[in-house]
Design a protein around this motif. Structure first.
Motif, PDB file in Angstrom:
ATOM      1  N   SER A 186       0.845  -1.201   0.000  1.00  0.00           N
ATOM      2  CA  SER A 186       0.000   0.000   0.000  1.00  0.00           C
ATOM      3  C   SER A 186       0.874   1.241   0.000  1.00  0.00           C
ATOM      4  CB  SER A 186      -0.893   0.018   1.242  1.00  0.00           C
ATOM      5  OG  SER A 186      -1.704  -1.130   1.257  1.00  0.00           O
ATOM      6  N   LYS A 187       0.403   2.295  -0.629  1.00  0.00           N
ATOM      7  CA  LYS A 187       1.170   3.538  -0.707  1.00  0.00           C
ATOM      8  C   LYS A 187       0.396   4.679  -0.067  1.00  0.00           C
ATOM      9  CE  LYS A 187       3.849   2.554  -4.810  1.00  0.00           C
ATOM     10  NZ  LYS A 187       4.172   2.931  -6.169  1.00  0.00           N
ATOM     11  N   ASP A 188       1.151   5.611   0.527  1.00  0.00           N
ATOM     12  CA  ASP A 188       0.491   6.804   1.047  1.00  0.00           C
ATOM     13  C   ASP A 188       0.845   8.045   0.232  1.00  0.00           C
ATOM     14  OD1 ASP A 188       3.084   6.970   2.188  1.00  0.00           O
ATOM     15  OD2 ASP A 188       2.320   6.004   4.002  1.00  0.00           O
ATOM     16  N   LYS A 189       1.626   7.836  -0.839  1.00  0.00           N
ATOM     17  CA  LYS A 189       1.912   8.931  -1.767  1.00  0.00           C
ATOM     18  C   LYS A 189       1.967   8.359  -3.172  1.00  0.00           C
ATOM     19  CE  LYS A 189       4.492  12.077   1.161  1.00  0.00           C
ATOM     20  NZ  LYS A 189       5.807  12.653   1.426  1.00  0.00           N
ATOM     21  N   GLN A 190       1.551   9.149  -4.121  1.00  0.00           N
ATOM     22  CA  GLN A 190       1.578   8.696  -5.514  1.00  0.00           C
ATOM     23  C   GLN A 190       2.280   9.741  -6.382  1.00  0.00           C
ATOM     24  OE1 GLN A 190      -0.363   5.786  -7.015  1.00  0.00           O
ATOM     25  NE2 GLN A 190      -1.722   6.816  -8.439  1.00  0.00           N
ATOM     26  N   GLN A 191       3.044   9.265  -7.352  1.00  0.00           N
ATOM     27  CA  GLN A 191       3.780  10.188  -8.211  1.00  0.00           C
ATOM     28  C   GLN A 191       2.867  10.854  -9.237  1.00  0.00           C
ATOM     29  OE1 GLN A 191       7.062   8.111  -9.992  1.00  0.00           O
ATOM     30  NE2 GLN A 191       8.240   8.146  -8.115  1.00  0.00           N
ATOM     31  N   TRP A 201       4.658  14.612  -5.503  1.00  0.00           N
ATOM     32  CA  TRP A 201       4.006  13.533  -4.753  1.00  0.00           C
ATOM     33  C   TRP A 201       2.635  13.996  -4.285  1.00  0.00           C
ATOM     34  CZ3 TRP A 201       5.971   8.738  -4.684  1.00  0.00           C
ATOM     35  CH2 TRP A 201       7.330   8.571  -4.987  1.00  0.00           C
ATOM     36  N   LYS A 212      15.537  11.033 -10.019  1.00  0.00           N
ATOM     37  CA  LYS A 212      14.568   9.938  -9.934  1.00  0.00           C
ATOM     38  C   LYS A 212      15.369   8.648  -9.881  1.00  0.00           C
ATOM     39  CE  LYS A 212      12.369  12.144 -13.321  1.00  0.00           C
ATOM     40  NZ  LYS A 212      11.601  12.332 -14.535  1.00  0.00           N
ATOM     41  N   GLU A 263       9.089  -6.422  -6.163  1.00  0.00           N
ATOM     42  CA  GLU A 263       8.485  -5.115  -6.449  1.00  0.00           C
ATOM     43  C   GLU A 263       9.470  -4.177  -7.134  1.00  0.00           C
ATOM     44  OE1 GLU A 263       7.614  -2.512  -3.149  1.00  0.00           O
ATOM     45  OE2 GLU A 263       9.077  -3.506  -1.888  1.00  0.00           O
ATOM     46  N   HIS A 271       9.929   3.137  -7.263  1.00  0.00           N
ATOM     47  CA  HIS A 271      10.227   4.391  -7.961  1.00  0.00           C
ATOM     48  C   HIS A 271      10.298   5.489  -6.907  1.00  0.00           C
ATOM     49  CE1 HIS A 271       9.389   2.991 -12.138  1.00  0.00           C
ATOM     50  NE2 HIS A 271       8.784   2.036 -11.436  1.00  0.00           N
ATOM     51  N   GLY A 272      11.367   6.248  -6.918  1.00  0.00           N
ATOM     52  CA  GLY A 272      11.501   7.297  -5.910  1.00  0.00           C
ATOM     53  C   GLY A 272      12.167   8.540  -6.447  1.00  0.00           C
ATOM     54  N   THR A 273      12.226   9.550  -5.602  1.00  0.00           N
ATOM     55  CA  THR A 273      12.870  10.815  -5.986  1.00  0.00           C
ATOM     56  C   THR A 273      13.701  11.365  -4.836  1.00  0.00           C
ATOM     57  OG1 THR A 273      11.039  12.167  -5.168  1.00  0.00           O
ATOM     58  CG2 THR A 273      10.903  11.462  -7.459  1.00  0.00           C
ATOM     59  N   GLU A 325      12.316   9.989  -1.321  1.00  0.00           N
ATOM     60  CA  GLU A 325      10.949   9.488  -1.079  1.00  0.00           C
ATOM     61  C   GLU A 325      10.638   8.356  -2.045  1.00  0.00           C
ATOM     62  OE1 GLU A 325       7.753  12.566  -0.325  1.00  0.00           O
ATOM     63  OE2 GLU A 325       9.208  13.747  -1.453  1.00  0.00           O
ATOM     64  N   THR A 326       9.806   7.421  -1.575  1.00  0.00           N
ATOM     65  CA  THR A 326       9.429   6.298  -2.447  1.00  0.00           C
ATOM     66  C   THR A 326       7.918   6.068  -2.525  1.00  0.00           C
ATOM     67  OG1 THR A 326       9.511   4.675  -0.670  1.00  0.00           O
ATOM     68  CG2 THR A 326      11.577   5.088  -1.848  1.00  0.00           C
ATOM     69  N   GLY A 327       7.142   6.909  -1.835  1.00  0.00           N
ATOM     70  CA  GLY A 327       5.686   6.754  -1.883  1.00  0.00           C
ATOM     71  C   GLY A 327       5.109   6.018  -0.688  1.00  0.00           C
ATOM     72  N   ILE A 328       5.989   5.442   0.149  1.00  0.00           N
ATOM     73  CA  ILE A 328       5.522   4.768   1.367  1.00  0.00           C
ATOM     74  C   ILE A 328       6.359   5.306   2.535  1.00  0.00           C
ATOM     75  CG2 ILE A 328       5.235   2.559   2.554  1.00  0.00           C
ATOM     76  CD1 ILE A 328       5.079   1.194  -0.173  1.00  0.00           C
ATOM     77  N   LYS A 329       5.697   5.989   3.473  1.00  0.00           N
ATOM     78  CA  LYS A 329       6.423   6.646   4.564  1.00  0.00           C
ATOM     79  C   LYS A 329       7.317   5.681   5.338  1.00  0.00           C
ATOM     80  CE  LYS A 329       3.538  10.606   5.474  1.00  0.00           C
ATOM     81  NZ  LYS A 329       2.283  10.974   6.118  1.00  0.00           N
ATOM     82  N   LYS A 330       6.777   4.513   5.647  1.00  0.00           N
ATOM     83  CA  LYS A 330       7.532   3.538   6.438  1.00  0.00           C
ATOM     84  C   LYS A 330       8.778   3.072   5.658  1.00  0.00           C
ATOM     85  CE  LYS A 330       6.299   0.755  10.181  1.00  0.00           C
ATOM     86  NZ  LYS A 330       5.201   0.224  10.946  1.00  0.00           N
TER      87      LYS A 330
END
Lengths: 82, 223
Positions: free
Chosen positions: A29-34, A49, B47, B55, B58-60, B90-95
């Protein structure tokens, strides 16, 4: 009553599955999307984001598992009641 | 005898000429130029992509500062230092971001910066138009990650854009853009992560796609 619970559980399984597919069928699951932003002057792409929640199999899988369990148990109990 | 002498001279010239190469920018720009990365010109960003069986990540990284210096008469002598804040990755998942910054992975506390240091350019070619020059080159220098320094060569595409009414709407000075793509192997930088993660959930190699935007610094600002 058990039949109704079973139907609701299976409908929810389909709903959760549809949400998972709509969110990109990701494992986690993601909490941010590009969000890709194109710079008009240079033609380059940068990423912003966007906050939100996108369901992954890590959350959706167990939820669907429990719902399937409830649905099957509901069917079993409704047949027993008959 | 003379023929042999001519061959030796010709071979000697061919061998030395790349060392003596001095490629000009081809625009009406004089004197050593200092470029400072400037987010008003464009968003400097790296990026990164990790491809692994379980998996793709993708991150920045967006906290980027840096300076470049070059002589428009001799692009080969360009130097640059660009620093990227590890905590901005960042990769889209905080954890997952927290794990990425932790001691098991990049250790943002101890090694807070990823640093590119360009020492020179090689294989420079320039296509200059009226107000714009497109430069292709290989940037030679050092890449510092996780406290480990490696020599690196990165193919880069750069654009120098003279100041105009259009550019002034964003920022003052001439604009400079650098684009580069390259790969790094995590093991080269002693990044092993949690046991068994590299190779299954994290790729052994990470693809990096960098865009840096800057503008020329006035003499007063250089001080």
């Amino acid at each position: 009553m058990w039949k109704a619970i079973s139907i609701i559980a299976f409908v929810l399984v389909v709903a959760v599955g549809a949400k998972w597919i709509a969110d990109g069928a990701q494992v986690f699951s993601k909490d941010k999307q590009q969000v890709v932003v194109v710079d008009e002057m240079f033609g380059t792409e940068s990423t912003e984001w966007e906050d939100g929640f996108w369901l992954g199999l890590d959350v959706g899988g167990p939820v669907m598992g429990v719902l399937i369990g409830v649905g099957v148990f509901g069917l079993y109990r409704s047949r027993q009641a008959k | 005898m003379l023929q042999r002498f001519m061959i030796v001279i010709a071979l000697g010239f061919l061998g030395v000429s790349p060392i003596l190469a001095e490629t000009p920018l081809g625009l009406a720009v004089e004197g050593v130029q200092k470029i400072r990365l400037n987010n008003k010109v464009g968003k400097s960003q790296i990026k990164f992509v990790s491809e692994a069986p379980m998996e793709n990540i993708h991150g920045t990284a967006s906290d980027i500062v840096g300076d470049l210096t070059f002589d428009p008469a001799n692009l080969e002598e360009m130097t640059a230092r660009i620093e990227v804040g590890v905590a901005s990755m960042e990769t889209g998942i905080k954890k997952r971001d927290e794990h990425l910054h932790s001691k098991d992975w990049l250790d943002a506390e101890q090694f807070s910066k990823i640093i590119f240091e360009v020492k020179e350019l090689k294989d420079v070619s320039v296509k200059a138009q009226e107000a714009k020059a497109d430069i292709k080159a290989t940037a030679m220098g050092q890449f510092t990650l996780h406290g480990i320094i490696k020599e690196i060569s990165i193919p880069v595409e750069m654009t120098y854009l003279l100041a105009s009414e259009k550019t002034k709407k964003r920022a003052s000075g001439d604009f400079f853009v650098i684009k580069g793509k390259f790969q790094i192997a995590l093991k080269d930088f002693d990044i092993s992560g949690n046991r068994g993660m590299v190779g299954s959930r994290v790729g052994t190699e990470i693809e990096l796609d960098a865009n840096f935007f800057g503008s020329t610094v006035s003499d007063a600002a250089k001080e």
